[in-house]
Each structure stands twice: as C-alpha cells, then as structure tokens.
Design a protein around this motif. Structure first.
Motif, PDB file in Angstrom:
ATOM      1  N   LEU A   1     -41.421  -8.033  63.486  1.00 39.54           N
ATOM      2  CA  LEU A   1     -42.484  -7.332  64.273  1.00 39.54           C
ATOM      3  C   LEU A   1     -43.408  -8.214  64.855  1.00 39.54           C
TER       4      LEU A   1
ATOM      5  N   TYR B   1     -48.070  -7.517  63.036  1.00 38.02           N
ATOM      6  CA  TYR B   1     -47.906  -6.864  61.752  1.00 38.02           C
ATOM      7  C   TYR B   1     -49.336  -7.042  60.950  1.00 38.02           C
TER       8      TYR B   1
ATOM      9  N   TRP C   1     -33.234  -4.813  59.285  1.00 36.36           N
ATOM     10  CA  TRP C   1     -34.170  -3.461  60.063  1.00 36.36           C
ATOM     11  C   TRP C   1     -34.533  -3.608  61.603  1.00 36.36           C
ATOM     12  N   THR C   2     -34.560  -2.563  62.222  1.00 35.17           N
ATOM     13  CA  THR C   2     -34.988  -2.597  63.594  1.00 35.17           C
ATOM     14  C   THR C   2     -36.641  -2.625  63.685  1.00 35.17           C
ATOM     15  N   ALA C   3     -37.413  -3.140  64.588  1.00 27.60           N
ATOM     16  CA  ALA C   3     -38.491  -2.952  64.257  1.00 27.60           C
ATOM     17  C   ALA C   3     -39.325  -1.709  64.422  1.00 27.60           C
ATOM     18  N   ASP C   4     -38.842  -0.741  64.955  1.00 22.90           N
ATOM     19  CA  ASP C   4     -39.196   0.568  64.612  1.00 22.90           C
ATOM     20  C   ASP C   4     -39.093   0.900  63.253  1.00 22.90           C
ATOM     21  N   GLU C   5     -38.023   0.790  62.726  1.00 24.62           N
ATOM     22  CA  GLU C   5     -37.677   1.106  61.020  1.00 24.62           C
ATOM     23  C   GLU C   5     -38.652   0.564  60.401  1.00 24.62           C
TER      24      GLU C   5
ATOM     25  N   ARG D   1     -41.648  -0.957  60.998  1.00 21.72           N
ATOM     26  CA  ARG D   1     -43.031  -0.503  61.166  1.00 21.72           C
ATOM     27  C   ARG D   1     -43.114   0.563  60.321  1.00 21.72           C
ATOM     28  N   ALA D   2     -42.141   1.913  60.386  1.00 19.75           N
ATOM     29  CA  ALA D   2     -42.357   2.833  59.612  1.00 19.75           C
ATOM     30  C   ALA D   2     -42.397   2.634  58.406  1.00 19.75           C
TER      31      ALA D   2
ATOM     32  N   ASP E   1     -51.883  -4.431  62.258  1.00 17.66           N
ATOM     33  CA  ASP E   1     -51.495  -2.998  62.137  1.00 17.66           C
ATOM     34  C   ASP E   1     -51.494  -2.707  60.488  1.00 17.66           C
TER      35      ASP E   1
END
Length: 350
Positions: A181, A185, A132-136, A138-139, A188
């Motif tokens: 992340l 994390y 996963w990318t960080a943005d992916e 996180r979502a 968050d």
C-alpha cells in the motif's frame, strides 16, 4: 554516583520495607500496601498515569492480579488485542482475551491502552500467506481496524494504531502493508480508527526512538506531515525498552518536548530496563537511576501523559525468552517483591 545512589536507596529501602510491611511478611505487606500512596496515586498528583502491561495467562495468579489492580491506573494488554488473537480467520473476530482484560481493568477502576491494530509481527497466517492486491489489502486492513475499534469504542483511553513502522536508519519498515500500500497506510489507518471511535486517543508507537536520531527524526517528520494534512494523530508512544549495557538516552526529555511542540501527547509505553545477568547490587542501583531519570523526563514535559512498565514483575517479563542471559528488567522481582527501581520510581514521582 552509584555509591550515592546505593546509600540513598538503602535508606529508602529500609523505610519502605517497614512502610510496606515487607519486613513483617506477606500478610503484613498486603495489609500495609493499602495504607500508602501507590505509583498511580503519586503519578496522578502530577496529572499523569502509571500503568502496567499484562497478559491473559497470568490472570490466574491471584497475588499478581491483586498487586496489578492496586498499584496501577492504566493497563495495556500484551497480546490479547493483536491481530492474530482478534481475527484468527479472515472476517471471524474473537475479542475474548481483550474483553477479559478490559473487564478486569473496569473492575479495578483502571483505564486501558489498546495495543495494537497494525503491526508487522504476530499476524495471522491467512494474512501473511497470501499475495494481496492493493485494493484487497486496503479492504482487509480497514475492516480489521474498524471492527476492532468499534468493538472497544468508549472503553479505551488510547490505541497504538500503527506499531514499529520504521527501521533504525529512519527508512520505512518493509512490512506487508508498506510493500502493498505504500507509506499512506499509516494515515489511512489513523483515519479509519478515528471514524470508528471519535474520542479515543490515537498513537504511533515504537522502540529505540527515545534518543534524538534517525529513527525518532523519521517519526518527527511523519508526525509533522500528518498534522499538516489534518490526519488524526494524538500522540507518539516511546516504548523505552532499555538495556544497561548500552547508553542511557540522555536526549529523552528534549525529544519528548519537540513532539509536544507539534501539539502531540507523548507517553512511555513499554518500559523495562534489562541487564546481563546475574543482577548485582551495582546493576540494580544503575537500573533504579534509569527508571528515576525516565520518570523525571516525563514529568518535565507537560504533554508526557504517563508511563507504563511492560508488565511490572520479572516473573512475567518477555526479556529472558528474547534476550538469553538477560533479564531482571522490571521494578518487582519474580517473587513480587519491590526492587530498588520501585523505590526510585516512588521518589521520582514524589
């Protein structure tokens, strides 16, 4: 100490066997148990709860569920609220198992601790198999937390939001969330959980943090930082999976107290005391002392809110499968008969 304990326990056991009806057989026991104070009743006199974990497969055992519903006032689902169970496919949620336990608790007028939203283990394959990318990620993480917390909004006492985030030396565990992340994390996850349910208590939870040492120090430092940043954190859960072949965590009370001074609740969340089998009279007496000592440590610290055993009977303990040759870790045996630990808990709560 063991001699004294055995004498004390022998007397307690004799009187308690009569009081619970055990000496007169199962039918008498069932009838008598409803005429004495339960562990939950005794804990409530101190403003605490006394709970048990449970899991869906054992809910067909009516003798088990009767005792579960009677003796405890807090329930923790062992597996039914974990990620693999609740989001088996990405974006496809299944709350059947968690709902069953919440429904059982509600029928018995019990509260529920949610367990657990973010953990490195028991993750679904779709989550762990992909880069996963960080943005992916996180979502994905936000969606999972908020969907589950919203589903149970208003129905739970607390959530173990992040579980087992540190290694034994106090470094961050290199799980999928940390590696992708970073340590943020955790903050968050707590913020997202609070958005989804403004009233539920939010906890961090881990094992081997009963001692004051590198791992509990890491949680203390993190908790202090999170509080300073205004991140919603209500408590820290001390799992308290102990083993008689190691030392008792003598600094437990002091450790609970230092977290309380940060303005946090604490709880003993997954208590069991395993031993190398076979269980002898000496080992069972030592185990009883440890259960009593943990209970007294919690009672001595105002913001230690309660104790949960990690299921109450050896019949459904996780220990033998994970620690071959060890077991007998809980206050009731495999036949649902109370052990010395049970009577030690009662005495400590009195």
């Amino acid at each position: 100490m063991l001699v004294r304990t055995r004498l004390r326990l022998a007397g307690a056991l004799a009187s308690a066997l009569v009081a619970t009806g055990i000496a007169s057989g199962p039918a008498a026991q069932a009838g008598q148990q409803h005429h004495r104070a339960t562990l939950a009743d005794l804990a409530q006199r101190h403003g605490r709860y006394f709970g048990s974990a449970t899991d869906n497969p054992e809910l067909t055992d009516t003798a088990y569920t009767k005792l579960l519903g009677h003796e405890f006032d807090m329930i923790t689902p062992g597996n039914g609220m974990k990620w693999y169970a609740t989001e088996p496919q990405q974006g496809v949620f299944d709350f059947t198992k968690g709902d069953e336990i919440v429904g059982l608790a509600r029928a018995n007028h019990q509260k529920v601790r949610g367990h657990t939203l973010v953990w490195h283990s028991q993750l679904p394959g779709w989550l762990t198999a992909k880069e996963w990318t960080a943005d992916e990620l996180r979502a994905v993480l936000k969606n999972h937390i908020q969907t589950e917390v919203r589903h149970y909004r208003g129905k739970l006492y607390a959530w173990d939001v992040v579980n087992e985030a540190f290694n034994e030396d106090g470094t961050y565990r290199e799980n999928i969330f940390y590696k992708t992340l970073g340590p943020g994390y955790i903050a968050d996850s707590l913020r997202w959980a609070r958005q989804a349910d403004p009233k539920v208590k939010l906890y961090l939870n881990d094992y081997n943090i009963e001692w004051i040492g590198p791992k509990s120090d890491a949680y203390y430092t993190l908790a202090k930082e999170l509080k300073a940043q205004g991140v919603p954190l209500d408590g820290v859960g001390f799992q308290a999976h102990l083993a008689l072949q190691y030392d008792y965590p003598a600094s437990l009370e002091d450790n609970l107290r230092r977290f309380s001074k940060l303005g946090l609740d604490t709880a003993l969340t997954e208590v069991d005391v395993r031993m190398i089998l076979p269980a002898t009279e000496e080992l069972l007496a030592k185990q009883a002392d440890w259960y009593a000592d943990m209970t007294k440590a919690c009672l001595a610290v105002r913001r230690c809110v309660g104790i949960t055993v990690w299921d109450y009977t050896d019949k459904y303990s996780w220990i033998p499968a994970f620690f071959p040759g060890q077991g007998a870790a809980l206050p009731w045996d495999e036949q649902l008969r109370p052990k010395p630990a049970y009577f030690a808990l009662r005495n400590a709560l009195k």
